[in-house]
Design an enzyme around this catalytic site. Structure first.
Site, PDB file in Angstrom:
ATOM      1  N   LYS A 126      40.304  53.227  37.846  1.00 35.16           N
ATOM      2  CA  LYS A 126      40.512  53.279  36.384  1.00 35.16           C
ATOM      3  C   LYS A 126      39.351  54.061  35.794  1.00 35.16           C
ATOM      4  O   LYS A 126      38.255  54.069  36.357  1.00 35.16           O
ATOM      5  CB  LYS A 126      40.519  51.853  35.815  1.00 35.16           C
ATOM      6  N   ASP A 166      46.583  55.587  29.586  1.00 39.53           N
ATOM      7  CA  ASP A 166      46.412  54.165  29.229  1.00 39.53           C
ATOM      8  C   ASP A 166      46.196  54.191  27.717  1.00 39.53           C
ATOM      9  O   ASP A 166      46.602  55.164  27.059  1.00 39.53           O
ATOM     10  CB  ASP A 166      45.225  53.549  29.998  1.00 39.53           C
TER      11      ASP A 166
HETATM   12  P1  NDP Z   1      48.720  52.929  23.428  1.00 41.61           P
HETATM   13  O1  NDP Z   1      47.417  53.537  23.115  1.00 41.61           O
HETATM   14  O2  NDP Z   1      49.928  53.785  23.493  1.00 41.61           O
HETATM   15  O3  NDP Z   1      49.013  51.719  22.426  1.00 41.61           O
HETATM   16  C1  NDP Z   1      48.138  50.651  22.304  1.00 41.61           C
HETATM   17  C2  NDP Z   1      48.633  49.739  21.217  1.00 41.61           C
HETATM   18  O4  NDP Z   1      47.841  48.540  21.211  1.00 41.61           O
HETATM   19  C3  NDP Z   1      48.502  50.345  19.832  1.00 41.61           C
HETATM   20  O5  NDP Z   1      49.488  49.813  19.000  1.00 41.61           O
HETATM   21  C4  NDP Z   1      47.105  49.862  19.417  1.00 41.61           C
HETATM   22  O6  NDP Z   1      46.908  49.809  18.022  1.00 41.61           O
HETATM   23  C5  NDP Z   1      47.094  48.469  19.997  1.00 41.61           C
HETATM   24  N1  NDP Z   1      45.721  48.067  20.288  1.00 41.61           N
HETATM   25  C6  NDP Z   1      44.838  48.721  21.093  1.00 41.61           C
HETATM   26  N2  NDP Z   1      43.653  48.086  21.090  1.00 41.61           N
HETATM   27  C7  NDP Z   1      43.796  47.023  20.271  1.00 41.61           C
HETATM   28  C8  NDP Z   1      42.940  45.990  19.861  1.00 41.61           C
HETATM   29  N3  NDP Z   1      41.666  45.909  20.306  1.00 41.61           N
HETATM   30  N4  NDP Z   1      43.430  45.034  19.008  1.00 41.61           N
HETATM   31  C9  NDP Z   1      44.724  45.099  18.559  1.00 41.61           C
HETATM   32  N5  NDP Z   1      45.581  46.079  18.911  1.00 41.61           N
HETATM   33  C10 NDP Z   1      45.127  47.016  19.755  1.00 41.61           C
HETATM   34  O7  NDP Z   1      48.482  52.151  24.847  1.00 41.61           O
HETATM   35  P2  NDP Z   1      49.567  51.670  25.892  1.00 41.61           P
HETATM   36  O8  NDP Z   1      50.795  51.217  25.208  1.00 41.61           O
HETATM   37  O9  NDP Z   1      49.640  52.684  26.945  1.00 41.61           O
HETATM   38  O10 NDP Z   1      48.799  50.417  26.536  1.00 41.61           O
HETATM   39  C11 NDP Z   1      48.915  49.095  26.000  1.00 41.61           C
HETATM   40  C12 NDP Z   1      48.500  48.091  27.061  1.00 41.61           C
HETATM   41  O11 NDP Z   1      49.352  48.252  28.215  1.00 41.61           O
HETATM   42  C13 NDP Z   1      47.076  48.219  27.595  1.00 41.61           C
HETATM   43  O12 NDP Z   1      46.593  46.933  27.937  1.00 41.61           O
HETATM   44  C14 NDP Z   1      47.265  49.040  28.873  1.00 41.61           C
HETATM   45  O13 NDP Z   1      46.214  48.833  29.800  1.00 41.61           O
HETATM   46  C15 NDP Z   1      48.562  48.433  29.381  1.00 41.61           C
HETATM   47  N6  NDP Z   1      49.296  49.256  30.331  1.00 41.61           N
HETATM   48  C16 NDP Z   1      49.698  50.533  30.015  1.00 41.61           C
HETATM   49  C17 NDP Z   1      50.399  51.277  30.917  1.00 41.61           C
HETATM   50  C18 NDP Z   1      50.950  52.620  30.591  1.00 41.61           C
HETATM   51  O14 NDP Z   1      51.718  53.162  31.409  1.00 41.61           O
HETATM   52  N7  NDP Z   1      50.643  53.213  29.442  1.00 41.61           N
HETATM   53  C19 NDP Z   1      50.688  50.772  32.273  1.00 41.61           C
HETATM   54  C20 NDP Z   1      50.312  49.391  32.473  1.00 41.61           C
HETATM   55  C21 NDP Z   1      49.623  48.692  31.529  1.00 41.61           C
HETATM   56  P3  NDP Z   1      46.025  50.956  17.288  1.00 41.61           P
HETATM   57  O15 NDP Z   1      46.918  52.139  17.208  1.00 41.61           O
HETATM   58  O16 NDP Z   1      45.667  50.376  15.995  1.00 41.61           O
HETATM   59  O17 NDP Z   1      44.821  51.189  18.182  1.00 41.61           O
END
Ligand code: NDP
Length: 445
Positions: A126, A166
């Site tokens: 990562k 991510d």
């Molecule tokens: P994105 O950046 O596309 O979206 C993240 C979302 O979560 C946004 O809505 C963001 O809001 C919100 N968010 C991020 N940080 C915080 C926080 N500290 N408090 C509240 N809301 C928060 O990321 P992904 O959808 O890709 O990833 C989301 C999760 O899924 C993560 O944990 C990631 O590790 C996990 N994941 C992702 C994969 C992938 O293929 N993308 C695969 C497996 C797991 P804002 O816009 O306000 O920051």
């Protein structure tokens, strides 16, 4: 807890005092696999758990770039190459101001066992940076990505380490990173996944984590003769994982009523349909706006600075970030009738929240199993790149569904006791066993 286990965890904390999320992830896995290690003394003798908690390599570097005003900006870049026992390092890049070495070590550690569950040959890693893409122009994001790759390119490659997206890293960022890697190395290879379709990406990669999450949720529900049809679903986040989890849940006949971002949550009791989901995608991916605008546009409730866990639901899908469900949130969910929690995000439930879910014996799918669809299709993207072929949507989606079913089966096989499947134990033991066997085979390296 067993004395030896307590001592192992104490040593870990002593060695890495500030890395609390890493401690949390290791503690969960160690508790699950300890009885298994005790039954298999060859793992103890070879110190597999001790070796698995020390990254094979950690790279930290300075990233300097110029913003739109011509001012010098300094960020820190990282890549944690955790374990390559079963394949090249594989795992996403996170760009978020909260990123620290401890965060990335927790994610890399989880990734090792997740990747082992996928049935594909991928090790775990990562990386990322404390860079915040929010509020930056496209040109600034490109400048940062190029500067980041100017160092990272030395450490990655299609047979060495294959990063993906991510939080904060989507198709746009992968494009800039790939372009810079190609320029420096003068080769067009599958060094990153999550590439766009017209330059050797895979169909369904964008959808994979969210869709896979729903396939896994359905497998869990089927064990209790239930389905998603007509279930009320609460989702946090509104990024890549949340959007496609909501889409697939809707297509399966569920009513998805919430989404959120770091400023607050929206609650639409009528549920999202295709049109509303298209609005959210455009809002978040194109205009890069805030979820609050959905509430204004669709005249629904906006829960400022709140998570959606207070909303009554059958199924909860945390898809934002780590530790977003507290013990109290977990109690509220269960009291309100929630029967299934499946994690789209990595480690979104605190250890206390997990205890609540397991104690109440609801269906609880931890991230390393439930969200493995993303890295699975990344693995399929690597296969397609090696073959220099692109499979059809149907082909990739079918393989994704089969992989999620296989992951579910492993969780049941290793996690069932007294008629209840503890998916945490199942996922940890199944993933650990595969990695441990490979480490034994390869000697002390
Ligand atoms: P994105 O950046 O596309 O979206 C993240 C979302 O979560 C946004 O809505 C963001 O809001 C919100 N968010 C991020 N940080 C915080 C926080 N500290 N408090 C509240 N809301 C928060 O990321 P992904 O959808 O890709 O990833 C989301 C999760 O899924 C993560 O944990 C990631 O590790 C996990 N994941 C992702 C994969 C992938 O293929 N993308 C695969 C497996 C797991 P804002 O816009 O306000 O920051």
């Amino acid at each position: 807890m067993n004395n030896e286990l307590v001592e192992f965890l104490e040593q870990l904390r002593h060695r890495y005092p500030a890395e609390t999320e890493f401690h949390q992830a290791v503690t969960e896995v160690a508790k699950s696999v300890w009885p298994f290690i005790e039954k298999n003394p060859q793992y103890r003798k070879a110190k597999i758990l001790e070796r698995a908690t020390e990254p094979e390599r950690t790279i930290m570097f300075r990233v300097t770039w110029l913003n739109r005003h011509g001012e010098v900006q300094i960020n820190r870049g990282y890549r944690v190459q955790m374990n390559s026992a079963i394949g090249p390092y594989k795992g996403g890049l996170r760009f978020h101001p909260s990123v620290t070495l401890g965060t990335l070590k927790f994610l890399a550690f989880e990734q090792v066992f997740k990747n082992a569950l996928t049935t594909l040959p991928m090790g775990g890693g990562k990386g990322g940076s404390d860079f915040d893409p929010k509020g930056k122009t496209d040109e600034e994001v490109m400048a940062f990505c190029q500067a980041f790759m100017n160092e990272l390119y030395r450490h990655i490659g299609p047979n060495t380490d294959v990063p993906a997206g991510d939080i904060g890293v989507g198709g746009r960022e992968i494009g800039y990173l790939f372009g810079q890697y190609k320029k420096i190395r003068n080769e067009f290879t599958g060094v990153l996944t999550g590439k766009r379709l017209n330059w050797s990406g895979s169909r369904i990669r964008e959808e994979a984590t969210g869709y896979g999450l729903i396939y896994f949720t359905e497998e869990m529900l089927h064990t209790r003769n239930l389905s998603l049809t007509d279930k009320t679903v609460v989702i946090s986040g509104s990024g890549n994982v949340a959007q496609f989890a909501a889409e697939k849940a809707f297509l399966r006949g569920a009513k998805v009523v919430t989404m959120s971002d770091s400023d607050g949550a929206i609650y639409d009791p009528a549920g999202f349909n295709g049109e509303k989901l298209a609005y959210i995608k455009e809002l978040k991916n194109v205009r890069r706006g805030r979820i609050k605008e959905y509430a204004q546009q669709h005249r629904c409730q906006y829960l400022e600075k709140q998570h959606p866990w207070g909303i009554k639901c059958d199924v909860a899908l945390p898809c934002a970030t780590q530790n977003e469900i507290s013990e109290q949130d977990a109690k509220t969910l269960v009291q309100n009738g929630c029967i299934c929690v499946a994690e789209g995000a990595n480690m979104p439930s605190t250890p206390e929240a997990v205890e609540v879910f397991l104690g109440r014996k609801i269906l609880y799918g931890p991230g390393k199993a439930a969200n493995a669809g993303g890295v699975s299709v990344s693995g399929l993207e690597m296969s397609q790149n090696s073959l220099r072929l692109q499979w059809t949507t149907e082909e990739v989606d079918k393989r994704l569904a089969e992989i999620m079913k296989a992951i579910h089966n492993q969780c049941v096989r290793f996690g069932e006791a007294d008629g209840f499947t503890n998916y945490v134990n199942g996922a940890n033991v199944a993933g650990f066993r595969k990695v441990a066997e490979a480490m034994l085979d390869q000697g002390v390296v």
